[in-house]
Design a protein around this motif. Structure first.
Motif, PDB file in Angstrom:
ATOM      1  N   PHE A 137      29.426   0.771  -6.173  1.00 22.54           N
ATOM      2  CA  PHE A 137      30.368   1.887  -6.253  1.00 22.54           C
ATOM      3  C   PHE A 137      29.639   3.161  -6.685  1.00 22.54           C
ATOM      4  CE2 PHE A 137      33.487   4.377  -8.748  1.00 22.54           C
ATOM      5  CZ  PHE A 137      34.417   4.630  -7.762  1.00 22.54           C
ATOM      6  N   GLU A 138      28.817   3.035  -7.712  1.00 24.88           N
ATOM      7  CA  GLU A 138      28.064   4.193  -8.204  1.00 24.88           C
ATOM      8  C   GLU A 138      27.118   4.723  -7.129  1.00 24.88           C
ATOM      9  OE1 GLU A 138      26.232   2.474 -11.627  1.00 24.88           O
ATOM     10  OE2 GLU A 138      28.140   2.374 -12.733  1.00 24.88           O
ATOM     11  N   GLY A 139      26.455   3.807  -6.421  1.00 26.14           N
ATOM     12  CA  GLY A 139      25.533   4.214  -5.358  1.00 26.14           C
ATOM     13  C   GLY A 139      26.254   4.901  -4.218  1.00 26.14           C
ATOM     14  N   GLU A 140      27.403   4.345  -3.831  1.00 26.35           N
ATOM     15  CA  GLU A 140      28.194   4.954  -2.752  1.00 26.35           C
ATOM     16  C   GLU A 140      28.660   6.347  -3.139  1.00 26.35           C
ATOM     17  OE1 GLU A 140      30.026   4.991   1.019  1.00 26.35           O
ATOM     18  OE2 GLU A 140      28.799   3.379   0.195  1.00 26.35           O
ATOM     19  N   TYR A 141      29.098   6.492  -4.378  1.00 28.86           N
ATOM     20  CA  TYR A 141      29.563   7.803  -4.844  1.00 28.86           C
ATOM     21  C   TYR A 141      28.403   8.798  -4.896  1.00 28.86           C
ATOM     22  CZ  TYR A 141      31.783  11.478  -7.457  1.00 28.86           C
ATOM     23  OH  TYR A 141      32.286  12.701  -7.837  1.00 28.86           O
ATOM     24  N   ALA A 142      27.246   8.342  -5.303  1.00 28.89           N
ATOM     25  CA  ALA A 142      26.078   9.223  -5.376  1.00 28.89           C
ATOM     26  C   ALA A 142      25.671   9.730  -3.990  1.00 28.89           C
ATOM     27  CB  ALA A 142      24.901   8.492  -6.028  1.00 28.89           C
ATOM     28  N   ARG A 143      25.901   8.926  -2.957  1.00 27.04           N
ATOM     29  CA  ARG A 143      25.570   9.316  -1.578  1.00 27.04           C
ATOM     30  C   ARG A 143      26.629  10.233  -0.968  1.00 27.04           C
ATOM     31  NH1 ARG A 143      23.748   4.092  -1.708  1.00 27.04           N
ATOM     32  NH2 ARG A 143      25.649   3.207  -0.895  1.00 27.04           N
ATOM     33  N   ALA A 144      27.824  10.228  -1.530  1.00 23.26           N
ATOM     34  CA  ALA A 144      28.933  11.014  -0.943  1.00 23.26           C
ATOM     35  C   ALA A 144      28.785  12.489  -1.191  1.00 23.26           C
ATOM     36  CB  ALA A 144      30.264  10.530  -1.524  1.00 23.26           C
TER      37      ALA A 144
END
Length: 144
Positions: A137-144
């Motif tokens: 979740f944190e990684g996905e948010y960081a890429r957004a």
């Protein structure tokens, strides 16, 4: 896309289309209506699709266009209702709920409601089933 929207609408009026064909037509009608900025038509098609096939509620593709449609309709009440519904339905895959939280956070952020945007993300992060899901979740948010 307006021609596709018309064709899928006409296809849904026919009696000789099987269930799978109807579901596909509803999905494509929603997509073409959204692309044509006919957001009410897109919402209707998505609602009909969910009523004939509740399994779509476990897919991100359905929620993605539904959330975008609600945001485009500029109906905060509908956005809030769906955000609460998605967060409450913990039987749905966490990945769907997490991506939904990111989409809702973006809508709230665009509206200037940054506290709500962060709260939605924090709630989704807290609901993560394990450390790996939190990290994703944190990684996905960081890429957004």
């Amino acid at each position: 896309m307006p021609l596709a929207e018309l064709l899928y609408s006409r296809l849904l009026e026919r009696d000789d289309v099987d269930r799978a064909g109807r579901m596909l037509a509803l999905d494509r009608l929603a997509q073409s209506a959204y692309a044509s900025r006919h957001y009410y038509q897109a919402k209707q098609a998505l609602d009909r699709l969910a009523s004939v096939n509740t399994a779509v509620l476990a897919s991100w593709s359905w929620h993605e266009i539904y959330i975008k449609t609600l945001g485009a309709l500029d109906r905060p009440d509908l956005v809030d209702n769906h955000q609460a519904w998605l967060a409450a339905h913990t039987e749905l895959p966490y990945a769907v709920r997490a991506r939904g939280a990111m989409a809702f956070s973006e809508i709230y952020g665009r509206a200037g409601d940054f506290v709500r945007a962060v709260n939605v993300l924090a709630r989704a992060h807290k609901q993560a089933p394990d450390h790996a899901a939190k990290a994703a979740f944190e990684g996905e948010y960081a890429r957004a």
